[in-house]
Scaffold this motif. Structure first.
Motif, short mmCIF file in Angstrom:
data_model
loop_
_atom_site.label_atom_id
_atom_site.label_comp_id
_atom_site.label_asym_id
_atom_site.label_seq_id
_atom_site.Cartn_x
_atom_site.Cartn_y
_atom_site.Cartn_z
N GLY A 56 -13.39 65.65 45.65
CA GLY A 56 -13.67 66.11 47.00
C GLY A 56 -15.00 65.65 47.44
N LEU A 57 -16.06 65.84 46.44
CA LEU A 57 -17.34 65.45 46.85
C LEU A 57 -17.33 63.87 47.01
N VAL A 58 -16.63 63.22 46.13
CA VAL A 58 -16.70 61.64 46.29
C VAL A 58 -16.05 61.50 47.55
N ALA A 59 -14.81 62.00 48.06
CA ALA A 59 -14.31 61.74 49.28
C ALA A 59 -15.16 62.31 50.57
N PHE A 60 -15.78 63.22 50.21
CA PHE A 60 -16.63 63.49 51.41
C PHE A 60 -17.98 62.51 51.68
N THR A 61 -18.50 62.03 50.61
CA THR A 61 -19.42 60.70 50.72
C THR A 61 -18.77 59.70 51.63
N LEU B 297 -28.83 45.63 51.48
CA LEU B 297 -28.03 46.42 50.30
C LEU B 297 -26.69 45.37 50.27
N GLY B 298 -26.16 45.28 51.34
CA GLY B 298 -24.96 44.58 51.52
C GLY B 298 -24.85 43.36 51.11
N PHE C 271 -23.98 59.23 45.02
CA PHE C 271 -24.77 60.39 45.88
C PHE C 271 -26.12 59.80 46.25
N ALA C 272 -26.36 58.63 45.67
CA ALA C 272 -27.70 58.02 46.03
C ALA C 272 -27.17 57.45 47.41
N ILE C 273 -26.05 56.69 47.36
CA ILE C 273 -25.57 56.15 48.68
C ILE C 273 -25.38 57.22 49.95
N LEU C 274 -24.94 58.46 49.38
CA LEU C 274 -24.50 59.61 50.34
C LEU C 274 -26.14 59.74 51.00
#
Length: 338
Positions: A270-275, A20-21, A316-319
């Motif tokens: 917050g959700l994005v930062a948690f990810t 992916l990178g 969120f797919a990344i998460l």
């Protein structure tokens, strides 16, 4: 057999992340060849947003690293920083219509310190009232409590200021540097410099001070740390204070950058930062900062070159991919079971 499976999963995760990178780097190279100015402008937006995400992610990773709590109220603590700043500015006679002036710089620095202090004290109170009594309870109890605290904070800000975008004074210079390739403003530089400064100071505090060493010892083995004379309650309270102080700084930086803030901003941020914290490596300070920058850049690239409606889907797919194939994150700090 279990060790073999873990090794296989780790190798698969490493291979997947590497692939992916490489694909991402290849895509960015193509974009750079096609339109370098557009790509640089997008990267500036991504790095700026990522710096704000990093300040929020630090609180997530510190709290989880010590007590294994996903503090879902942390995003609203970030928003609270912006809400607290408004009456502080008003106390100095600075209203929403004010514009950049050198005389405002000392006031701005003082408000930064006060916001971080007040935010930290609020978070210590939350930890003492809502989380500490549940420290020995099953993990679901403090998790539900954290969600409840998020709604309480969000509701309080709603009742305080209403469901509107609050306008902030424009206290940062609008000056920009522009040439054939680069278009960057003072605001962009300010956000990144503040984030770098706070991350470096936090890293030095964690690694050089007695309290920072106590935090690391508590994160490794809470019971052993207590037997060695470390005050666990004081250490955990300090962790909540520092995490909230950084989030408050992030909330103020966000409000000054975009000149507005809203009561429900903390949920999505917050959700994005948690990810970002999970991507960088939960429990790792540098990992949280790296994850924030990467998520900010990814979001900006998706918004610019694909569609803004796909941003949350991809993030969120990344998460999910990280949690399945590399739960320790990019920098790989494994948090021990306590």
């Amino acid at each position: 057999m279990q060790r073999l499976r873990a090794t296989f999963a780790g190798d698969l995760g490493t291979a997947l992340f590497s692939t992916l990178g490489l694909l991402a780097v290849g895509w960015v190279v193509i974009l750079a060849i096609q339109s370098p100015r557009s790509l640089i402008a997008t990267m500036v937006i991504g790095i700026t947003d990522g710096a704000i995400y990093a300040l929020i992610a630090l609180g997530y990773t510190m709290v989880y690293g010590i007590i294994e709590l996903i503090n879902f109220a942390h995003g609203d603590v970030f928003t609270l920083g912006g809400f607290i700043a408004l009456p502080l500015f008003a106390a100095f006679g600075i209203g929403p219509g004010a514009h950049y002036s050198l005389v405002f710089i000392p006031i701005l620095l003082l408000v930064f310190v006060l916001v971080m202090l007040i935010n930290g004290l609020v978070n210590i109170t939350i930890e003492r009232v809502a989380y500490r009594p549940l420290r020995g309870a099953p993990r679901l109890a403090p998790l539900i409590t954290a969600i409840g605290m998020a709604f309480i904070l969000e509701g309080t800000m709603y009742l305080w200021r209403g469901p509107v975008n609050l306008r902030f004074p424009d206290l940062i210079s609008e000056a920009r540097y522009t040439n054939s390739l680069i278009d960057i403003g003072v605001k962009d530089v300010m956000v990144v410099v503040v984030a770098i400064f706070l991350v470096v100071m936090l890293s030095l505090f964690i690694n050089r001070t007695k309290l920072g060493k106590a935090m690391r010892a508590t994160a490794q083995d809470r019971d052993a740390a207590q037997l060695m004379g470390i005050d666990i309650n004081r250490t955990i309270s300090a962790t909540f204070f520092i995490g909230a102080a950084l989030a408050g700084a992030g909330g103020l930086v966000y409000a000054l950058y975009f000149n507005s803030i809203r009561f429900d901003l903390g949920f999505s941020a917050g959700l994005v930062a948690f990810t970002a914290a999970v991507l960088g490596g939960i429990g790792n300070i540098e990992g949280a900062a790296l994850g924030g920058l990467l998520i900010g850049i990814i979001r900006a690239l998706v918004d610019r070159y694909i569609s803004a409606s796909w941003s949350d889907v991809i993030i969120f797919a990344i998460l999910i991919i990280v949690l399945v194939f590399r739960p320790t994150g990019l920098l790989g700090m494994r948090v021990p079971e306590k």
